[in-house]
Write an enzyme that holds these catalytic residues in place. Structure first.
Site, PDB file in Angstrom:
ATOM      1  N   LYS A   1      25.215  14.312  41.590  1.00 55.35           N
ATOM      2  CA  LYS A   1      24.285  14.643  42.675  1.00 55.35           C
ATOM      3  C   LYS A   1      22.855  14.856  42.151  1.00 55.35           C
ATOM      4  O   LYS A   1      22.622  14.818  40.951  1.00 55.35           O
ATOM      5  CB  LYS A   1      24.810  15.862  43.445  1.00 55.35           C
ATOM      6  CG  LYS A   1      26.216  15.657  44.036  1.00 55.35           C
ATOM      7  CD  LYS A   1      26.216  14.745  45.251  1.00 55.35           C
ATOM      8  CE  LYS A   1      27.517  14.098  45.613  1.00 55.35           C
ATOM      9  NZ  LYS A   1      28.640  14.918  46.014  1.00 55.35           N
TER      10      LYS A   1
HETATM   11  C1  LIG Z   1      30.016  15.113  46.803  1.00 56.13           C
HETATM   12  C2  LIG Z   1      30.256  15.281  48.236  1.00 56.13           C
HETATM   13  C3  LIG Z   1      30.985  16.359  48.768  1.00 56.13           C
HETATM   14  C4  LIG Z   1      31.743  17.307  47.909  1.00 56.13           C
HETATM   15  O1  LIG Z   1      30.973  17.981  46.988  1.00 56.13           O
HETATM   16  P1  LIG Z   1      31.702  18.830  45.865  1.00 56.13           P
HETATM   17  O2  LIG Z   1      30.603  19.698  45.329  1.00 56.13           O
HETATM   18  O3  LIG Z   1      32.235  17.867  44.865  1.00 56.13           O
HETATM   19  O4  LIG Z   1      32.774  19.619  46.528  1.00 56.13           O
HETATM   20  C5  LIG Z   1      31.058  16.509  50.139  1.00 56.13           C
HETATM   21  N1  LIG Z   1      30.479  15.635  50.964  1.00 56.13           N
HETATM   22  C6  LIG Z   1      29.791  14.570  50.509  1.00 56.13           C
HETATM   23  C7  LIG Z   1      29.143  13.652  51.497  1.00 56.13           C
HETATM   24  C8  LIG Z   1      29.684  14.350  49.135  1.00 56.13           C
HETATM   25  O5  LIG Z   1      29.027  13.277  48.681  1.00 56.13           O
END
Ligand SMILES: *Cc1c(COP(=O)(O)O)cnc(C)c1O
Length: 405
Positions: A203
């Site tokens: 991210k």
């Molecule tokens: C990455 C992601 C999540 C989950 O995030 P985590 O921190 O891994 O739990 C949820 N929704 C979307 C759209 C994502 O890309």
């Protein structure tokens, strides 16, 4: 822009030619630098690696960046979605509207509270949930709408608020892609009743695993804080601190979703560079658009006037009518050129659990179904150097040239 690189005309690696790169370019590599590495080492040496003062500082810093009233750090965005759904009252018998074009966690978390995820299709150009599809999916049981700011592009919050607010429906934003996103001058994280962000390795801000919920509601924030640490009374993490042992009291059976100082150590420095990194990706986004303009692909739509895109993913939608290969074949050919790519996403309704439990058909979500077959995300991390970017240009041209009808 034409990409003039002799490598484009060489034989494909899949046919025994020389790959564009000799080393593998990993998709979504985190951009970790010396300040956060030093801070992690300091945390390790301090002996306090769990939830502690750095998590508190990270929450403050994030809250200030977003301009929200409260921020509660957790160990994932999924945890944030889960706790927010409970805090907003979702339970068995309720319906929660979720885009089908998203990562499974968005829908999974709805199942975790026993509510029913009601999937809706996306817009074919923005890939964001379509407000008209949301309106069509409303029933008296609709409790919450969960927009996702897809790839970092703001969902149409103005339209969604107009649907939700008069009906008393709550809004929980999945802003896993949207740390830097702005909708019509309003920062994402200040609009919905709760907003969940992700700091997963790929991210825009990285803590390894990690997430945070922002909200304007003090009661919700303090409930999430307690619910994320066993349901123990506030500040229970201090119980082994140097000012003496403190008894805690369990108010209700909570979860184990707290963020560690080890993670916050990364987040503090990642967040300090968030704007600098955004600028780099904004520039790369434009360069990719220019470089791939004359290929058989659909490029990302322009950003809505008054919004700010977080530029989390750069997605090519392959024009399969003009290609003789499937997306998976294109992806594999790029892999053999040593270029890693991602798929965001195969829509939720195509996964076996949701197909079975919701009894939905691919034809019910024509846009998301088509996009699931066409979508391809290119390496887009701020870790990419100039020669990496040229390798991506060359490999995409080389492979799509060969794949063209
Ligand atoms: C990455 C992601 C999540 C989950 O995030 P985590 O921190 O891994 O739990 C949820 N929704 C979307 C759209 C994502 O890309």
């Amino acid at each position: 822009m034409t990409v003039n690189d002799p490598r484009i005309h060489e034989p494909l690696a899949r046919d025994g030619g020389r790959p564009v790169r000799s080393s593998y370019l990993i998709f979504g590599a985190p951009d970790l630098q010396d300040p956060e590495i030093a801070e992690v080492v300091e945390v390790l040496r301090s002996g306090w690696i769990g939830t502690g003062p750095r998590v508190g500082r990270f929450e403050e810093q994030f809250r200030d960046y977003v301009g929200a009233r409260h921020a509660v750090a957790l160990n994932s965005c999924t945890a944030g979605l889960h706790l927010s759904l409970i805090a907003l009252g979702a339970q068995s018998g309720d319906e929660v509207i979720v885009p089908t074009m998203t990562f499974a966690a968005t829908a999974n978390s709805v199942c975790h509270v026993g509510a029913r995820p009601v999937l809706v299709d996306c817009e074919p150009d923005t890939l964001n949930l379509d407000p008209r599809a949301v309106e069509a999916a409303l029933t008296p049981k609709t409790k919450i709408i969960v927009p996702v700011h897809f790839a970092g592009r703001a969902a149409d919050m103005t339209a969604l608020e107009a649907i939700a607010r008069p009906r008393g429906i709550r809004i929980l934003e999945d802003a896993a892609h949207g740390v830097e996103t702005v909708h019509q001058g309003r920062k994402i994280g200040t609009i919905g009743d709760c907003t969940a962000f992700s700091f997963y390795v790929t991210k825009n801000v990285v803590t390894g695993e990690g997430g945070i919920v922002t909200t304007e509601d003090e009661e919700i924030a303090s409930w999430i804080k307690i619910a994320g640490l066993h349901g123990m009374s506030k500040d229970a993490w201090k119980r082994y601190s140097d000012d003496g042992f403190k008894h805690y009291e369990v108010e209700f059976p909570g979860f184990k979703y707290n963020m560690m100082d080890l993670q916050a150590a990364l987040g503090l420095h990642q967040l300090a560079r968030v704007e600098e990194n955004w600028q780099k990706r904004a520039t790369l986004w434009q360069r990719y658009r220019d470089a791939f303009a004359d290929l058989p692909v659909q490029l990302p739509a322009p950003v809505r006037h008054g919004d700010r895109h977080a530029y989390h993913l750069f997605i090519l939608l392959l024009d399969l009518d003009r290609l003789k290969w499937t997306r998976d074949q294109v992806q594999h050919a790029l892999h053999q050129e040593n270029i890693g790519t991602g798929i965001h996403y195969r829509a939720v309704h195509l996964h076996p659990y949701y197909r079975r439990s919701l009894g939905v058909r691919p034809e019910s979500f024509p846009h998301a179904t088509a996009i699931s077959e066409r979508t391809l995300s290119l390496p887009f991390s701020t870790k990419l150097g100039e020669s990496d970017v040229h390798d991506v240009f060359a490999a995409v041209h080389k492979v799509l040239r060969a794949a063209r009808r």
